[in-house]
Design a protein around this motif. Structure first.
Motif, PDB file in Angstrom:
ATOM      1  N   ASP A   1       0.770  -1.380   0.579  1.00  0.00           N
ATOM      2  CA  ASP A   1       0.313   0.029  -0.031  1.00  0.00           C
ATOM      3  C   ASP A   1       1.134   1.016  -0.266  1.00  0.00           C
ATOM      4  O   ASP A   1       0.903   2.208  -0.841  1.00  0.00           O
ATOM      5  CB  ASP A   1      -1.007   0.355   1.525  1.00  0.00           C
ATOM      6  CG  ASP A   1      -1.893  -1.284   1.133  1.00  0.00           C
ATOM      7  OD1 ASP A   1      -2.185  -1.787  -0.344  1.00  0.00           O
ATOM      8  OD2 ASP A   1      -2.594  -1.210   2.324  1.00  0.00           O
ATOM      9  N   ASP A   2       1.972   1.354   0.206  1.00  0.00           N
ATOM     10  CA  ASP A   2       2.907   2.480   0.664  1.00  0.00           C
ATOM     11  C   ASP A   2       4.197   2.470   0.232  1.00  0.00           C
ATOM     12  O   ASP A   2       4.748   2.852  -0.561  1.00  0.00           O
ATOM     13  CB  ASP A   2       2.558   2.596   2.395  1.00  0.00           C
ATOM     14  CG  ASP A   2       3.921   4.380   2.471  1.00  0.00           C
ATOM     15  OD1 ASP A   2       3.507   5.170   1.949  1.00  0.00           O
ATOM     16  OD2 ASP A   2       3.454   4.639   4.393  1.00  0.00           O
ATOM     17  N   ALA A   3       5.308   1.997   1.288  1.00  0.00           N
ATOM     18  CA  ALA A   3       6.740   1.690   1.087  1.00  0.00           C
ATOM     19  C   ALA A   3       6.929   1.323  -0.686  1.00  0.00           C
ATOM     20  O   ALA A   3       8.022   2.210  -0.872  1.00  0.00           O
ATOM     21  CB  ALA A   3       6.921   0.695   2.386  1.00  0.00           C
ATOM     22  N   VAL A   4       6.350   0.079  -0.983  1.00  0.00           N
ATOM     23  CA  VAL A   4       7.078  -0.224  -2.279  1.00  0.00           C
ATOM     24  C   VAL A   4       6.930   0.590  -3.055  1.00  0.00           C
ATOM     25  O   VAL A   4       8.039   1.135  -3.791  1.00  0.00           O
ATOM     26  CB  VAL A   4       6.311  -1.444  -2.506  1.00  0.00           C
ATOM     27  CG1 VAL A   4       4.787  -0.941  -3.025  1.00  0.00           C
ATOM     28  CG2 VAL A   4       7.543  -2.174  -3.302  1.00  0.00           C
ATOM     29  N   ASN A   5       6.261   2.072  -3.395  1.00  0.00           N
ATOM     30  CA  ASN A   5       6.668   3.080  -4.221  1.00  0.00           C
ATOM     31  C   ASN A   5       7.480   3.582  -3.895  1.00  0.00           C
ATOM     32  O   ASN A   5       7.537   4.442  -5.204  1.00  0.00           O
ATOM     33  CB  ASN A   5       5.309   3.949  -4.023  1.00  0.00           C
ATOM     34  CG  ASN A   5       3.555   3.145  -4.003  1.00  0.00           C
ATOM     35  OD1 ASN A   5       3.303   2.761  -5.026  1.00  0.00           O
ATOM     36  ND2 ASN A   5       2.822   3.041  -3.001  1.00  0.00           N
ATOM     37  N   ASP A   6       8.453   3.257  -3.247  1.00  0.00           N
ATOM     38  CA  ASP A   6       9.158   4.326  -3.178  1.00  0.00           C
ATOM     39  C   ASP A   6      10.386   4.329  -2.437  1.00  0.00           C
ATOM     40  O   ASP A   6      11.349   4.341  -1.720  1.00  0.00           O
ATOM     41  CB  ASP A   6       8.996   5.544  -1.578  1.00  0.00           C
ATOM     42  CG  ASP A   6       9.758   6.697  -1.691  1.00  0.00           C
ATOM     43  OD1 ASP A   6      10.383   7.664  -3.139  1.00  0.00           O
ATOM     44  OD2 ASP A   6      10.230   7.438  -0.957  1.00  0.00           O
TER      45      ASP A   6
ATOM     46  N   GLY B   1       2.229 -12.304  -3.554  1.00  0.00           N
ATOM     47  CA  GLY B   1       1.971 -11.995  -3.072  1.00  0.00           C
ATOM     48  C   GLY B   1       2.096 -10.211  -3.106  1.00  0.00           C
ATOM     49  O   GLY B   1       1.250  -9.273  -3.398  1.00  0.00           O
ATOM     50  N   LEU B   2       3.008  -9.770  -3.651  1.00  0.00           N
ATOM     51  CA  LEU B   2       3.162  -8.654  -4.028  1.00  0.00           C
ATOM     52  C   LEU B   2       2.357  -8.206  -5.398  1.00  0.00           C
ATOM     53  O   LEU B   2       2.182  -7.466  -5.630  1.00  0.00           O
ATOM     54  CB  LEU B   2       4.520  -8.221  -3.668  1.00  0.00           C
ATOM     55  CG  LEU B   2       5.208  -6.479  -3.905  1.00  0.00           C
ATOM     56  CD1 LEU B   2       4.592  -5.422  -2.564  1.00  0.00           C
ATOM     57  CD2 LEU B   2       6.520  -6.444  -3.684  1.00  0.00           C
ATOM     58  N   LYS B   3       3.069  -9.097  -5.674  1.00  0.00           N
ATOM     59  CA  LYS B   3       2.731  -8.752  -7.242  1.00  0.00           C
ATOM     60  C   LYS B   3       0.972  -8.990  -7.250  1.00  0.00           C
ATOM     61  O   LYS B   3      -0.370  -7.956  -8.088  1.00  0.00           O
ATOM     62  CB  LYS B   3       2.635 -10.418  -8.550  1.00  0.00           C
ATOM     63  CG  LYS B   3       2.150  -9.867  -9.657  1.00  0.00           C
ATOM     64  CD  LYS B   3       2.885 -11.100 -10.616  1.00  0.00           C
ATOM     65  CE  LYS B   3       2.157 -10.894 -12.046  1.00  0.00           C
ATOM     66  NZ  LYS B   3       0.979 -11.320 -12.838  1.00  0.00           N
ATOM     67  N   ALA B   4       0.313 -10.103  -6.551  1.00  0.00           N
ATOM     68  CA  ALA B   4      -1.505  -9.699  -6.619  1.00  0.00           C
ATOM     69  C   ALA B   4      -1.578  -8.278  -5.828  1.00  0.00           C
ATOM     70  O   ALA B   4      -2.926  -7.861  -6.661  1.00  0.00           O
ATOM     71  CB  ALA B   4      -1.379 -10.932  -6.312  1.00  0.00           C
TER      72      ALA B   4
ATOM     73  N   PRO C   1      14.679  -3.570  -6.970  1.00  0.00           N
ATOM     74  CA  PRO C   1      14.897  -3.310  -5.287  1.00  0.00           C
ATOM     75  C   PRO C   1      14.458  -4.637  -4.115  1.00  0.00           C
ATOM     76  O   PRO C   1      14.833  -5.044  -3.766  1.00  0.00           O
ATOM     77  CB  PRO C   1      14.950  -1.904  -5.500  1.00  0.00           C
ATOM     78  CG  PRO C   1      14.577  -1.304  -6.664  1.00  0.00           C
ATOM     79  CD  PRO C   1      13.774  -2.572  -7.347  1.00  0.00           C
ATOM     80  N   PHE C   2      13.561  -4.427  -4.011  1.00  0.00           N
ATOM     81  CA  PHE C   2      13.102  -5.268  -2.955  1.00  0.00           C
ATOM     82  C   PHE C   2      13.663  -7.138  -3.419  1.00  0.00           C
ATOM     83  O   PHE C   2      13.691  -7.263  -2.101  1.00  0.00           O
ATOM     84  CB  PHE C   2      11.660  -5.413  -2.527  1.00  0.00           C
ATOM     85  CG  PHE C   2      10.769  -5.893  -1.920  1.00  0.00           C
ATOM     86  CD1 PHE C   2      11.263  -6.601  -0.716  1.00  0.00           C
ATOM     87  CD2 PHE C   2      10.031  -6.983  -1.984  1.00  0.00           C
ATOM     88  CE1 PHE C   2      10.297  -6.853   0.156  1.00  0.00           C
ATOM     89  CE2 PHE C   2       9.220  -8.137  -1.278  1.00  0.00           C
ATOM     90  CZ  PHE C   2       9.447  -7.724  -0.332  1.00  0.00           C
ATOM     91  N   LEU C   3      12.539  -7.444  -4.716  1.00  0.00           N
ATOM     92  CA  LEU C   3      13.298  -9.452  -4.898  1.00  0.00           C
ATOM     93  C   LEU C   3      14.873  -8.644  -4.627  1.00  0.00           C
ATOM     94  O   LEU C   3      15.098  -9.950  -4.194  1.00  0.00           O
ATOM     95  CB  LEU C   3      12.737  -9.272  -6.305  1.00  0.00           C
ATOM     96  CG  LEU C   3      11.212  -9.129  -6.862  1.00  0.00           C
ATOM     97  CD1 LEU C   3      11.271  -9.413  -7.958  1.00  0.00           C
ATOM     98  CD2 LEU C   3      10.587  -9.696  -5.297  1.00  0.00           C
ATOM     99  N   ARG C   4      15.119  -8.057  -4.686  1.00  0.00           N
ATOM    100  CA  ARG C   4      17.305  -8.064  -5.027  1.00  0.00           C
ATOM    101  C   ARG C   4      17.512  -8.049  -3.383  1.00  0.00           C
ATOM    102  O   ARG C   4      18.373  -9.046  -3.208  1.00  0.00           O
ATOM    103  CB  ARG C   4      17.746  -7.023  -5.423  1.00  0.00           C
ATOM    104  CG  ARG C   4      19.473  -6.641  -5.651  1.00  0.00           C
ATOM    105  CD  ARG C   4      19.625  -5.645  -6.559  1.00  0.00           C
ATOM    106  NE  ARG C   4      21.297  -5.544  -6.322  1.00  0.00           N
ATOM    107  CZ  ARG C   4      22.379  -6.263  -7.299  1.00  0.00           C
ATOM    108  NH1 ARG C   4      21.302  -6.543  -7.836  1.00  0.00           N
ATOM    109  NH2 ARG C   4      23.288  -5.889  -6.562  1.00  0.00           N
TER     110      ARG C   4
END
Length: 470
Positions: free
Chosen positions: A217-222, A255-258, A272-275
């Protein structure tokens, strides 16, 4: 009627649990059991913060199983002995579990598997913790990787089809006599120092999914930039949930993709998160292939490094966040209060200990092991050796993190400093980074002067490095 035991360890979830899934598919009933056997983990039994998390994670798993009309059986003692007793009591014909990768546990599991098969009991183990097994990723010559980037380049091509498994339906549990209560395991502290952890975390499978949803919802955007700002919740904070197996890398990725697909709109860059998940995977790859890394320098040249003599008083000031260096102290206080520390700050406090104080990285690794809720042998060893300059793919030793410039850059307004060092909260933001510039502030606040000069101690560390250079 066919019955199997599912031996749960650090795979404390129902969804995407290969051992549980396989046992439910092949047998009429299952007996889920957790055996508390810290002595079988060699020199690395769980630390105090990990035990706190384990208590609450087991309670969460027991509640989840109860919702599926199954019971989590708790035992304590010798794992093989407890499994054998349970087999005799239930007539189980097979034992299923998910693999772990710490050296002492690998050897234990080999002995258990061999002994069970000699008893005529089938023993099946699975991968639940990683995208790929450590032996499945190799260089073109068949050797283990020693550098992260080519390792990740290889692994990244193999994970997009890693679909997680559902919760088995139906999940038919069987009862068994004996066992112990969760309270008898004495995992919780006897004095109430855990209030901060209780306020910060919700151990268990549901808590992991809630954090993943918040991240989406939030942190992944930045994430690429926000993960470096310690005053924000700019990271997923999934590390303890991953360690205890309350969520898997497959679940995190899928789950993140969904969640992002469901939200619609412009899709953020999740690479960057997957890394970062790949870095965790690399740590397990190294621990499996180089099992001495929790105590031995990966780069043998550092066996000659002239560490300063261990200084208990100095170490205690670092541990308690009383070094007089604000970003270091804020991080160590966050760790003590919540059982976690922002990753950017982890690098700074580790650099300060190993470079400015020139204390052996073993001291830091042991303290983190006892105080982190996400204490993980593979990641803890890799992280400390990386900062100390002696590990695989390490930061060069001459890279010394400057805590002042780091706090100016990543906590410009001093918000993180103010939160964890209340003595400095009323000071102007610039002084929060360098309170020694106003001696009266130190006198009024009671905050200590710096225990070392950052410039002089850096120069001394670089001079010491000459002993192993070349």
């Amino acid at each position: 009627m066919s019955l199997a035991i599912v031996w749960l360890r650090r795979d404390l979830r129902l969804a995407d649990n290969p051992a549980l899934h396989a046992a439910c598919a092949a047998h009429d009933r299952i007996v889920p059991v957790y055996i508390h056997a810290p002595d079988e983990e060699g020199d690395w039994p769980p630390g105090a913060a990990s035990r706190w998390w384990l208590h609450h994670s087991l309670a969460s798993l027991a509640a989840s199983l109860h919702g599926h009309h199954a019971t989590l059986h708790l035992r304590a003692g010798d794992s093989l002995g407890e499994l054998t007793t349970l087999i005799r009591a239930t007539g189980a014909e097979a034992v299923y579990w998910n693999r772990l990768y710490e050296p002492a546990v690998i050897e234990r599991d080999k002995r258990v598997k061999q002994a069970l098969r000699e008893q005529g009991v089938a023993a099946h183990s699975f991968n639940a913790a990683l995208w790929r097994e450590p032996w499945q990723i190799a260089t073109k010559t068949g050797d283990p990787y020693r550098v992260f980037t080519p390792y990740w380049r290889n692994l990244r091509t193999q994970i997009d089809d890693a679909d997680p498994l559902p919760v088995p339906q139906p999940l038919r549990g069987a009862t068994a006599d004996g066992g112990v209560s969760i309270e008898s395991l004495e995992l919780l502290p006897r004095i109430g120092w855990d209030a901060g952890m209780a306020a910060a975390w919700t151990p268990g499978e549901r808590g992991a999914q809630e954090l993943l949803e918040l991240f989406a919802d939030d942190a992944v955007n930045d994430y690429a930039e926000g993960r470096d700002i310690p005053s924000r919740h700019g990271t997923s904070r999934l590390s303890p949930h991953l360690h205890f197996g309350e969520i898997s890398p497959r679940q995190a990725q899928a789950g993140l993709k969904a969640l992002l697909d469901r939200r619609g709109g412009k899709r953020p860059d999740v690479e960057p998160f997957l890394r970062e998940l790949g870095w965790r995977e690399f740590a397990h790859h190294l621990l499996f292939h180089f099992p001495d890394t929790p105590t031995g320098n990966f780069n043998a040249k550092f066996d000659r490094f002239p560490w300063a003599e261990a200084d208990q008083a100095l170490l205690e000031r670092w541990q308690r966040g009383r070094t007089g260096i604000p970003l270091v102290d804020a991080g160590m206080r966050e760790l003590w209060h919540t059982g976690w520390m922002h990753n950017r700050v982890r690098m700074v406090v580790a650099s300060f200990l190993t470079k400015n104080l020139r204390q052996h990285w073993h001291h830091g690794a042991r303290w983190f092991w006892d105080t982190l809720v996400d204490a993980d042998l593979a990641n803890n060893s890799l992280g400390w050796q990386w900062v100390a300059g002696c590990g695989a793919d390490a930061a060069p030793y001459f890279r010394v993190f400057n805590p002042v410039s780091q706090s100016h850059k990543f906590d410009a307004k001093g918000e993180y400093l103010a939160r964890w060092i209340p003595e400095l909260a009323s000071a102007a933001p610039a002084l929060r980074h360098e309170p020694w510039k106003d001696p009266s502030l130190l006198r009024r606040s009671g905050y200590p002067a710096p225990m070392v000069d950052l410039g002089e101690s850096r120069a001394a560390a670089l001079q010491a490095y000459q002993a192993v250079k070349g």
